[in-house]
Design a protein around this motif. Structure first.
Motif, PDB file in Angstrom:
ATOM      1  N   GLN A   1     -10.195  -1.009   9.986  1.00 34.22           N
ATOM      2  CA  GLN A   1     -10.317   0.416   9.699  1.00 34.22           C
ATOM      3  C   GLN A   1     -11.224   0.749   8.521  1.00 34.22           C
ATOM      4  O   GLN A   1     -11.644   1.896   8.370  1.00 34.22           O
ATOM      5  CB  GLN A   1      -8.925   1.004   9.430  1.00 34.22           C
ATOM      6  N   GLY A   2     -11.506  -0.225   7.667  1.00 39.21           N
ATOM      7  CA  GLY A   2     -12.335   0.056   6.504  1.00 39.21           C
ATOM      8  C   GLY A   2     -11.702   1.102   5.610  1.00 39.21           C
ATOM      9  O   GLY A   2     -10.482   1.122   5.399  1.00 39.21           O
ATOM     10  N   ALA A   3     -12.520   2.001   5.090  1.00 41.35           N
ATOM     11  CA  ALA A   3     -12.049   3.015   4.144  1.00 41.35           C
ATOM     12  C   ALA A   3     -11.026   3.961   4.759  1.00 41.35           C
ATOM     13  O   ALA A   3     -10.279   4.622   4.022  1.00 41.35           O
ATOM     14  CB  ALA A   3     -13.241   3.807   3.607  1.00 41.35           C
ATOM     15  N   ALA A   4     -10.961   4.045   6.082  1.00 43.86           N
ATOM     16  CA  ALA A   4      -9.975   4.913   6.735  1.00 43.86           C
ATOM     17  C   ALA A   4      -8.545   4.471   6.427  1.00 43.86           C
ATOM     18  O   ALA A   4      -7.609   5.260   6.582  1.00 43.86           O
ATOM     19  CB  ALA A   4     -10.208   4.931   8.238  1.00 43.86           C
ATOM     20  N   ALA A   5      -8.373   3.232   5.974  1.00 44.27           N
ATOM     21  CA  ALA A   5      -7.035   2.720   5.655  1.00 44.27           C
ATOM     22  C   ALA A   5      -6.617   3.042   4.224  1.00 44.27           C
ATOM     23  O   ALA A   5      -5.468   2.778   3.846  1.00 44.27           O
ATOM     24  CB  ALA A   5      -6.995   1.208   5.869  1.00 44.27           C
ATOM     25  N   ASN A   6      -7.518   3.603   3.415  1.00 46.16           N
ATOM     26  CA  ASN A   6      -7.239   3.780   1.991  1.00 46.16           C
ATOM     27  C   ASN A   6      -5.959   4.565   1.711  1.00 46.16           C
ATOM     28  O   ASN A   6      -5.152   4.185   0.858  1.00 46.16           O
ATOM     29  CB  ASN A   6      -8.416   4.464   1.292  1.00 46.16           C
ATOM     30  N   ALA A   7      -5.777   5.678   2.400  1.00 48.09           N
ATOM     31  CA  ALA A   7      -4.609   6.517   2.124  1.00 48.09           C
ATOM     32  C   ALA A   7      -3.308   5.750   2.381  1.00 48.09           C
ATOM     33  O   ALA A   7      -2.372   5.810   1.573  1.00 48.09           O
ATOM     34  CB  ALA A   7      -4.667   7.789   2.969  1.00 48.09           C
ATOM     35  N   SER A   8      -3.259   5.020   3.481  1.00 41.56           N
ATOM     36  CA  SER A   8      -2.058   4.240   3.801  1.00 41.56           C
ATOM     37  C   SER A   8      -1.819   3.145   2.769  1.00 41.56           C
ATOM     38  O   SER A   8      -0.675   2.879   2.375  1.00 41.56           O
ATOM     39  CB  SER A   8      -2.187   3.606   5.190  1.00 41.56           C
ATOM     40  N   MET A   9      -2.891   2.511   2.329  1.00 40.13           N
ATOM     41  CA  MET A   9      -2.774   1.458   1.317  1.00 40.13           C
ATOM     42  C   MET A   9      -2.240   2.027   0.008  1.00 40.13           C
ATOM     43  O   MET A   9      -1.387   1.431  -0.661  1.00 40.13           O
ATOM     44  CB  MET A   9      -4.135   0.789   1.084  1.00 40.13           C
ATOM     45  N   GLN A  10      -2.736   3.187  -0.383  1.00 36.41           N
ATOM     46  CA  GLN A  10      -2.280   3.813  -1.620  1.00 36.41           C
ATOM     47  C   GLN A  10      -0.814   4.208  -1.536  1.00 36.41           C
ATOM     48  O   GLN A  10      -0.044   4.002  -2.480  1.00 36.41           O
ATOM     49  CB  GLN A  10      -3.148   5.024  -1.933  1.00 36.41           C
ATOM     50  N   GLU A  11      -0.416   4.770  -0.404  1.00 38.56           N
ATOM     51  CA  GLU A  11       0.975   5.196  -0.231  1.00 38.56           C
ATOM     52  C   GLU A  11       1.939   4.016  -0.300  1.00 38.56           C
ATOM     53  O   GLU A  11       3.067   4.156  -0.780  1.00 38.56           O
ATOM     54  CB  GLU A  11       1.131   5.919   1.105  1.00 38.56           C
ATOM     55  N   SER A  12       1.501   2.853   0.168  1.00 40.76           N
ATOM     56  CA  SER A  12       2.361   1.663   0.158  1.00 40.76           C
ATOM     57  C   SER A  12       2.231   0.857  -1.127  1.00 40.76           C
ATOM     58  O   SER A  12       2.889  -0.184  -1.270  1.00 40.76           O
ATOM     59  CB  SER A  12       2.030   0.770   1.363  1.00 40.76           C
ATOM     60  N   ASN A  13       1.382   1.306  -2.038  1.00 41.55           N
ATOM     61  CA  ASN A  13       1.201   0.642  -3.340  1.00 41.55           C
ATOM     62  C   ASN A  13       0.761  -0.813  -3.174  1.00 41.55           C
ATOM     63  O   ASN A  13       1.155  -1.699  -3.946  1.00 41.55           O
ATOM     64  CB  ASN A  13       2.501   0.709  -4.147  1.00 41.55           C
ATOM     65  N   VAL A  14      -0.061  -1.044  -2.172  1.00 35.03           N
ATOM     66  CA  VAL A  14      -0.471  -2.398  -1.809  1.00 35.03           C
ATOM     67  C   VAL A  14      -1.200  -3.109  -2.956  1.00 35.03           C
ATOM     68  O   VAL A  14      -0.920  -4.275  -3.257  1.00 35.03           O
ATOM     69  CB  VAL A  14      -1.370  -2.345  -0.551  1.00 35.03           C
ATOM     70  N   LEU A  15      -2.121  -2.421  -3.609  1.00 35.40           N
ATOM     71  CA  LEU A  15      -2.912  -3.073  -4.654  1.00 35.40           C
ATOM     72  C   LEU A  15      -2.037  -3.545  -5.804  1.00 35.40           C
ATOM     73  O   LEU A  15      -2.155  -4.684  -6.264  1.00 35.40           O
ATOM     74  CB  LEU A  15      -3.999  -2.130  -5.160  1.00 35.40           C
ATOM     75  N   GLN A  16      -1.161  -2.674  -6.299  1.00 36.40           N
ATOM     76  CA  GLN A  16      -0.302  -3.048  -7.416  1.00 36.40           C
ATOM     77  C   GLN A  16       0.558  -4.260  -7.067  1.00 36.40           C
ATOM     78  O   GLN A  16       0.740  -5.172  -7.890  1.00 36.40           O
ATOM     79  CB  GLN A  16       0.601  -1.871  -7.798  1.00 36.40           C
ATOM     80  N   ILE A  17       1.052  -4.293  -5.852  1.00 36.39           N
ATOM     81  CA  ILE A  17       1.902  -5.411  -5.431  1.00 36.39           C
ATOM     82  C   ILE A  17       1.096  -6.705  -5.390  1.00 36.39           C
ATOM     83  O   ILE A  17       1.573  -7.768  -5.812  1.00 36.39           O
ATOM     84  CB  ILE A  17       2.544  -5.104  -4.066  1.00 36.39           C
ATOM     85  N   CYS A  18      -0.149  -6.646  -4.897  1.00 35.49           N
ATOM     86  CA  CYS A  18      -0.983  -7.855  -4.867  1.00 35.49           C
ATOM     87  C   CYS A  18      -1.327  -8.325  -6.282  1.00 35.49           C
ATOM     88  O   CYS A  18      -1.359  -9.536  -6.548  1.00 35.49           O
ATOM     89  CB  CYS A  18      -2.245  -7.605  -4.049  1.00 35.49           C
TER      90      CYS A  18
END
Length: 317
Positions: free
Chosen positions: A197-214
Motif C-alpha cells: 500500500q505504500g503511503a496509503a497505509a500511513n494512517a493505519s500505522m499511526q493509529e496502531s502506534n506501529v513505529l513506537q512499538i518497533c
C-alpha cells in the motif's frame, strides 16, 4: 495421500513430450480437498499450492472456480487442513492478486481473516502463527489497496502482541525460540502491508502506534537478531513513506543503529539497519552531528571487500 504427493511431483517435474497434466491434476486436487481423510485433504491442498506457485502458468481461466471452491471448503476444513487451505490461498494471491476484482479479494480473504480475528498470538502455537501470517503477508503485498480495510484488524493484533513483549511478562511466558517465531511472523506483516500500500497505509500505522512499538522492540536487547531485523525493516518503511512520524525518534534510532553496525556481525540484521539509516539520512536535517559520527563505521563496511554486498550498498547510500 500418496496419489496427491505423486500428482504434486508430476507437476513439478513434467515428463518430456507427455500431455500437460495440469488441468486434470487441478480438478483432482479441488475434488480431494473434501476427502473424508484429513491427511488426503492436506496433501491435496499442498499439491494445489505447488501448482499455484508455478510461475508462467496462466491461472485466469480457473480463477472463479478456485475462488468458489475455496469458499465451499473453508467452513468444513479443520486443523491442519485449514492451515493448508490458507497456504493455497496465499499462493493463489501471489499469482492472481493483481488481476482480482475487489469483491473477489474480499471473498477469498474471508477464511483467513475469520481465523485471524479468533486467534490469540500469545496462545497460538508458533507453527500455526507462521501458517496464518505467511499467506497474509503475500495477500497484503499483492492485494494492495484492496487489503486496506483490514489494516486495523491486522495491525491492532500485531501491535498489541508486540507491545506486550515490551511492557510485561510476555517474554517469560514463551520460550525464546517460540517468541522469536511469533514476533518475526507478526512484524513481517507490517512490512508486507507497507509494500502493498505504500503511503496509503500511513494512517493505519499511526493509529496502531506501529513505529513506537518497533522502536521499543529494538531497545529490548535480549530479543533475537531476527526480531530486530524485522523491526528495522518497518522503521525503513516508515522513513520511506512517513518520515514526519519518524522524525520524533531519530536520536534513539541513530544510537541503536550505531550500536548495531559497530558490534553485531549478523549481515542480514546490519543490512536492514543500514537501509533504515539510509531513509533517515536522506531526510534528516537536525541530527547531522549524530549521523556524521557514523561515518567511520560506514566506511569500514564499504571497504570490507568480503563483506555482505547488501550492507555495502546500503552503507554507501
Amino acid at each position: 495421500a500418496i496419489t496427491c504427493f505423486t500428482m504434486q511431483q508430476l507437476i513439478g517435474h513434467p515428463v518430456k513430450n507427455a500431455k500437460d497434466p495440469f488441468v486434470e491434476v487441478l480438478k483432482a486436487n479441488m475434488r480431494l480437498m473434501t476427502d473424508s481423510c484429513t491427511e488426503v485433504q492436506v496433501m491435496a491442498l499442498r499439491s494445489l499450492s505447488s501448482m499455484l506457485a508455478t510461475e508462467g502458468r496462466d491461472l485466469t481461466p480457473y480463477k472463479r472456480k478456485l475462488i468458489n471452491r475455496f469458499m465451499e471448503v473453508s467452513s468444513t476444513l479443520q486443523g491442519d487442513a485449514s492451515l493448508a487451505l490458507y497456504e493455497s490461498i496465499g499462493y493463489f494471491f501471489f499469482q492472481m492478486g493483481p488481476f482480482m476484482e475487489e469483491g473477489e479479494v474480499e471473498r477469498t480473504l474471508q477464511p483467513i481473516l475469520q481465523h485471524w480475528e479468533k486467534m490469540s498470538l500469545a496462545d497460538t502455537p508458533p507453527n500455526d502463527v507462521i501458517a496464518i501470517c505467511q499467506p497474509l503477508c503475500v495477500i497484503a503485498m499483492h492485494a494492495g489497496k484492496a487489503f486496506e480495510a483490514h489494516n486495523p484488524a491486522v495491525l491492532g493484533k500485531v501491535a498489541a502482541f508486540a507491545q506486550s513483549v515490551c511492557t510485561n511478562g510476555a517474554r517469560a511466558a514463551h520460550s525464546a525460540e517460540d517468541l522469536t517465531t511469533k514476533l518475526v511472523s507478526a512484524i513481517d506483516l507490517i512490512s508486507s502491508i507497507y509494500e502493498g500500500q505504500g503511503a496509503a497505509a500511513n494512517a493505519s500505522m499511526q493509529e496502531s502506534n506501529v513505529l513506537q512499538i518497533c522502536v521499543n522492540l529494538l531497545e529490548v536487547k535480549e530479543l533475537d537478531d531476527s526480531v530486530h531485523q524485522a523491526a528495522f525493516a518497518v522503521v525503513g518503511h516508515v522513513g520511506l513513506h512517513d518520515y514526519a512520524s519518524l522524525s520524533n525518534h531519530t536520536s534513539t534510532l541513530i544510537a541503536v543503529i550505531n550500536s548495531c553496525i559497530k558490534t553485531n556481525s549478523n549481515a542480514a540484521l546490519k543490512n536492514n539497519a543500514l537501509w533504515a539509516l539510509a531513509q533517515i539520512a536522506e531526510k534528516e536535517t537536525t541530527q547531522r552531528d549524530d549521523l556524521l559520527q557514523l561515518t567511520s563505521a560506514l566506511m569500514d563496511i564499504i571497504k570490507d571487500m568480503e563483506g555482505d554486498q547488501g550492507c555495502v550498498i546500503n552503507a554507501s547510500l
